[in-house]
Design an enzyme around this catalytic site. Sequence first.
Site, PDB file in Angstrom:
ATOM      1  N   GLU A   1       0.807  -1.236   0.000  1.00 19.02           N
ATOM      2  CA  GLU A   1       0.000   0.000   0.000  1.00 19.02           C
ATOM      3  C   GLU A   1       0.838   1.283   0.000  1.00 19.02           C
ATOM      4  O   GLU A   1       0.614   2.183   0.798  1.00 19.02           O
ATOM      5  CB  GLU A   1      -0.961  -0.003   1.198  1.00 19.02           C
ATOM      6  CG  GLU A   1      -1.901  -1.185   1.186  1.00 19.02           C
ATOM      7  CD  GLU A   1      -2.802  -1.261   2.420  1.00 19.02           C
ATOM      8  OE1 GLU A   1      -2.816  -0.344   3.245  1.00 19.02           O
ATOM      9  OE2 GLU A   1      -3.514  -2.291   2.542  1.00 19.02           O
TER      10      GLU A   1
ATOM     11  N   ASN B   1       2.096  -5.303  -3.071  1.00 17.94           N
ATOM     12  CA  ASN B   1       0.692  -5.611  -2.762  1.00 17.94           C
ATOM     13  C   ASN B   1      -0.091  -4.321  -2.517  1.00 17.94           C
ATOM     14  O   ASN B   1       0.381  -3.431  -1.800  1.00 17.94           O
ATOM     15  CB  ASN B   1       0.672  -6.482  -1.497  1.00 17.94           C
ATOM     16  CG  ASN B   1      -0.668  -7.123  -1.205  1.00 17.94           C
ATOM     17  OD1 ASN B   1      -1.228  -7.801  -2.058  1.00 17.94           O
ATOM     18  ND2 ASN B   1      -1.176  -6.933   0.009  1.00 17.94           N
TER      19      ASN B   1
ATOM     20  N   HIS C   1     -10.436  -6.246  -2.313  1.00 19.11           N
ATOM     21  CA  HIS C   1     -11.531  -5.977  -1.369  1.00 19.11           C
ATOM     22  C   HIS C   1     -12.625  -5.234  -2.140  1.00 19.11           C
ATOM     23  O   HIS C   1     -12.449  -4.064  -2.485  1.00 19.11           O
ATOM     24  CB  HIS C   1     -11.050  -5.095  -0.209  1.00 19.11           C
ATOM     25  CG  HIS C   1     -10.023  -5.747   0.656  1.00 19.11           C
ATOM     26  ND1 HIS C   1     -10.301  -6.858   1.419  1.00 19.11           N
ATOM     27  CD2 HIS C   1      -8.724  -5.450   0.882  1.00 19.11           C
ATOM     28  CE1 HIS C   1      -9.212  -7.219   2.092  1.00 19.11           C
ATOM     29  NE2 HIS C   1      -8.237  -6.383   1.778  1.00 19.11           N
TER      30      HIS C   1
ATOM     31  N   GLU D   1      -6.225 -10.840  -0.928  1.00 20.44           N
ATOM     32  CA  GLU D   1      -7.077 -10.587   0.251  1.00 20.44           C
ATOM     33  C   GLU D   1      -8.540 -10.548  -0.170  1.00 20.44           C
ATOM     34  O   GLU D   1      -9.323  -9.731   0.328  1.00 20.44           O
ATOM     35  CB  GLU D   1      -6.683  -9.258   0.913  1.00 20.44           C
ATOM     36  CG  GLU D   1      -5.213  -9.151   1.265  1.00 20.44           C
ATOM     37  CD  GLU D   1      -4.828  -7.839   1.943  1.00 20.44           C
ATOM     38  OE1 GLU D   1      -5.710  -7.070   2.355  1.00 20.44           O
ATOM     39  OE2 GLU D   1      -3.611  -7.589   2.060  1.00 20.44           O
TER      40      GLU D   1
ATOM     41  N   ASP E   1     -12.267 -10.413  -0.742  1.00 20.59           N
ATOM     42  CA  ASP E   1     -13.577 -10.476  -0.094  1.00 20.59           C
ATOM     43  C   ASP E   1     -14.513  -9.544  -0.845  1.00 20.59           C
ATOM     44  O   ASP E   1     -14.079  -8.555  -1.436  1.00 20.59           O
ATOM     45  CB  ASP E   1     -13.534 -10.199   1.420  1.00 20.59           C
ATOM     46  CG  ASP E   1     -12.893  -8.894   1.832  1.00 20.59           C
ATOM     47  OD1 ASP E   1     -12.653  -8.014   0.969  1.00 20.59           O
ATOM     48  OD2 ASP E   1     -12.627  -8.719   3.035  1.00 20.59           O
TER      49      ASP E   1
HETATM   50  O1  G3I Z   1      -4.597  -7.117  19.012  1.00 23.87           O
HETATM   51  C1  G3I Z   1      -5.423  -6.075  19.519  1.00 23.87           C
HETATM   52  C2  G3I Z   1      -6.055  -6.487  20.808  1.00 23.87           C
HETATM   53  O2  G3I Z   1      -5.050  -6.686  21.762  1.00 23.87           O
HETATM   54  C3  G3I Z   1      -7.032  -5.391  21.241  1.00 23.87           C
HETATM   55  O3  G3I Z   1      -7.704  -5.810  22.387  1.00 23.87           O
HETATM   56  C4  G3I Z   1      -8.044  -5.110  20.142  1.00 23.87           C
HETATM   57  C5  G3I Z   1      -8.978  -3.960  20.516  1.00 23.87           C
HETATM   58  O4  G3I Z   1      -9.387  -3.258  19.365  1.00 23.87           O
HETATM   59  O5  G3I Z   1      -7.355  -4.753  18.985  1.00 23.87           O
HETATM   60  C6  G3I Z   1      -6.509  -5.779  18.514  1.00 23.87           C
HETATM   61  O6  G3I Z   1      -5.867  -5.343  17.348  1.00 23.87           O
HETATM   62  C7  G3I Z   1      -6.676  -5.313  16.196  1.00 23.87           C
HETATM   63  C8  G3I Z   1      -6.070  -6.244  15.149  1.00 23.87           C
HETATM   64  O7  G3I Z   1      -6.764  -6.157  13.938  1.00 23.87           O
HETATM   65  C9  G3I Z   1      -6.089  -7.695  15.610  1.00 23.87           C
HETATM   66  O8  G3I Z   1      -7.393  -8.129  15.766  1.00 23.87           O
HETATM   67  C10 G3I Z   1      -6.694  -3.904  15.658  1.00 23.87           C
HETATM   68  O9  G3I Z   1      -7.407  -3.070  16.553  1.00 23.87           O
HETATM   69  C11 G3I Z   1      -7.350  -3.863  14.301  1.00 23.87           C
HETATM   70  O10 G3I Z   1      -7.180  -2.555  13.739  1.00 23.87           O
HETATM   71  C12 G3I Z   1      -6.685  -4.858  13.376  1.00 23.87           C
HETATM   72  O11 G3I Z   1      -7.349  -4.825  12.123  1.00 23.87           O
HETATM   73  C13 G3I Z   1      -6.658  -5.415  11.054  1.00 23.87           C
HETATM   74  C14 G3I Z   1      -6.340  -4.386   9.989  1.00 23.87           C
HETATM   75  O12 G3I Z   1      -5.709  -5.024   8.902  1.00 23.87           O
HETATM   76  C15 G3I Z   1      -5.436  -3.288  10.526  1.00 23.87           C
HETATM   77  O13 G3I Z   1      -4.897  -2.510   9.510  1.00 23.87           O
HETATM   78  C16 G3I Z   1      -7.542  -6.495  10.476  1.00 23.87           C
HETATM   79  O14 G3I Z   1      -7.703  -7.548  11.436  1.00 23.87           O
HETATM   80  C17 G3I Z   1      -6.913  -7.057   9.200  1.00 23.87           C
HETATM   81  O15 G3I Z   1      -7.847  -7.891   8.551  1.00 23.87           O
HETATM   82  C18 G3I Z   1      -6.557  -5.925   8.254  1.00 23.87           C
HETATM   83  O16 G3I Z   1      -5.937  -6.455   7.117  1.00 23.87           O
HETATM   84  C19 G3I Z   1      -5.570  -5.502   6.118  1.00 23.87           C
HETATM   85  C20 G3I Z   1      -4.333  -6.039   5.428  1.00 23.87           C
HETATM   86  O17 G3I Z   1      -3.321  -6.295   6.359  1.00 23.87           O
HETATM   87  C21 G3I Z   1      -3.840  -5.072   4.367  1.00 23.87           C
HETATM   88  N1  G3I Z   1      -4.888  -4.736   3.434  1.00 23.87           N
HETATM   89  C22 G3I Z   1      -6.149  -4.289   4.022  1.00 23.87           C
HETATM   90  C23 G3I Z   1      -6.653  -5.306   5.032  1.00 23.87           C
HETATM   91  C24 G3I Z   1      -7.996  -4.900   5.582  1.00 23.87           C
HETATM   92  O18 G3I Z   1      -7.923  -3.702   6.293  1.00 23.87           O
END
Ligand code: G3I
Length: 307
Positions: free
Chosen positions: A128, A171, A208, A237, A239
């Site tokens: 990105e 990516n 996405h 990725e 969906d």
């Molecule tokens: O791990 C913490 C946890 O300790 C805490 O309690 C909780 C409270 O919000 O947050 C947890 O972290 C979260 C993490 O996912 C793990 O679940 C983050 O807040 C959350 O922002 C994070 O989101 C991820 C996101 O990337 C962040 O940028 C998504 O799961 C993940 O699917 C998403 O994936 C991205 C790809 O890497 C890149 N392309 C876009 C894609 C979708 O956004």
Amino acid sequence: ADTLGAAAAEKGRYFGAAVAANHLGDSQYVQTLNREFNSVTAENEMKWDALEPSQNNFNFGNADRIFNHARQQGMAVRGHTLVWHSQLPGWVNNLGSADQVRSAMRNHINQVMGHYKGQIHSWDVVNEAFEDGNSGARRNSVFQQRLGNGYIEEAFRMAREADPNAKLCYNDYNTDNWSHAKTQAVYNMVKDFKSRGVPIDCVGFQAHFNSGNPVPNNYHTTLQNFADLGVDVQLTELDIAGSGSSQAEQFGGVTQACLAVSRCTGITVWGIPDHYSWRSNDTPLLFDRNYNKKQAYTAVLNALNAG
Ligand code: G3I
């Protein structure tokens, strides 16, 4: 074939899923993962903040849980992601000089790729790096600020040295429509890299999709044009927001677009059941919350089995 992975394998491709370590205790989740998929991407566990929360302190615990599960099941592993402005620990953003950013980037790439050396089929080296919208510009980040436009090329050269057997991917998202400025900007970068011998092997299309960003009619053109530069393409990725036959048709179409391009080597969906998706309200995946196969699942499987 009657599973996604087996059907894709018959076409010389992989079919993968993003996996989260904290779901590996859910037996239905693991059963579905093991049955259907032959490649795995860690949804968050191989990102910089997870692996190197403070400088040169590496924590591979959750990443290894996913990696070991996959390898015990004979699945391939995609690496996601080495250099990204997001999910980047604060200490990197606070590095003040180009030399500091460069050596932190080199150390991160060396340690992480070294840890899995020879065992990850493709790595998202840079994720990105381009802005949305019509500018085609580079996205602002500590890498862009301190190292300038050359940082992407530097990262790929470091990555080739760290694991010469991994395919090195760029990516991004919203790069599906051939007429979009962001697509063109990434295309021009890859073209430039290939012409100057910068090591790049693949381009990941996150894929996405939703009503604001639908599957474009020219998707096949986009994938083929990139492949014609001499790189593999992968849907990394996937969906698609929606439900029922409309969602199913779009999933089928995307699968066909990949199969129509010989260098489209695999598809990864960004999660398994809808309720674990990063955008669960969109129900964008192939299994419902009870792990029933959705119409979208059948459309993908049929597309993989066709021809
Ligand atoms: O791990 C913490 C946890 O300790 C805490 O309690 C909780 C409270 O919000 O947050 C947890 O972290 C979260 C993490 O996912 C793990 O679940 C983050 O807040 C959350 O922002 C994070 O989101 C991820 C996101 O990337 C962040 O940028 C998504 O799961 C993940 O699917 C998403 O994936 C991205 C790809 O890497 C890149 N392309 C876009 C894609 C979708 O956004």
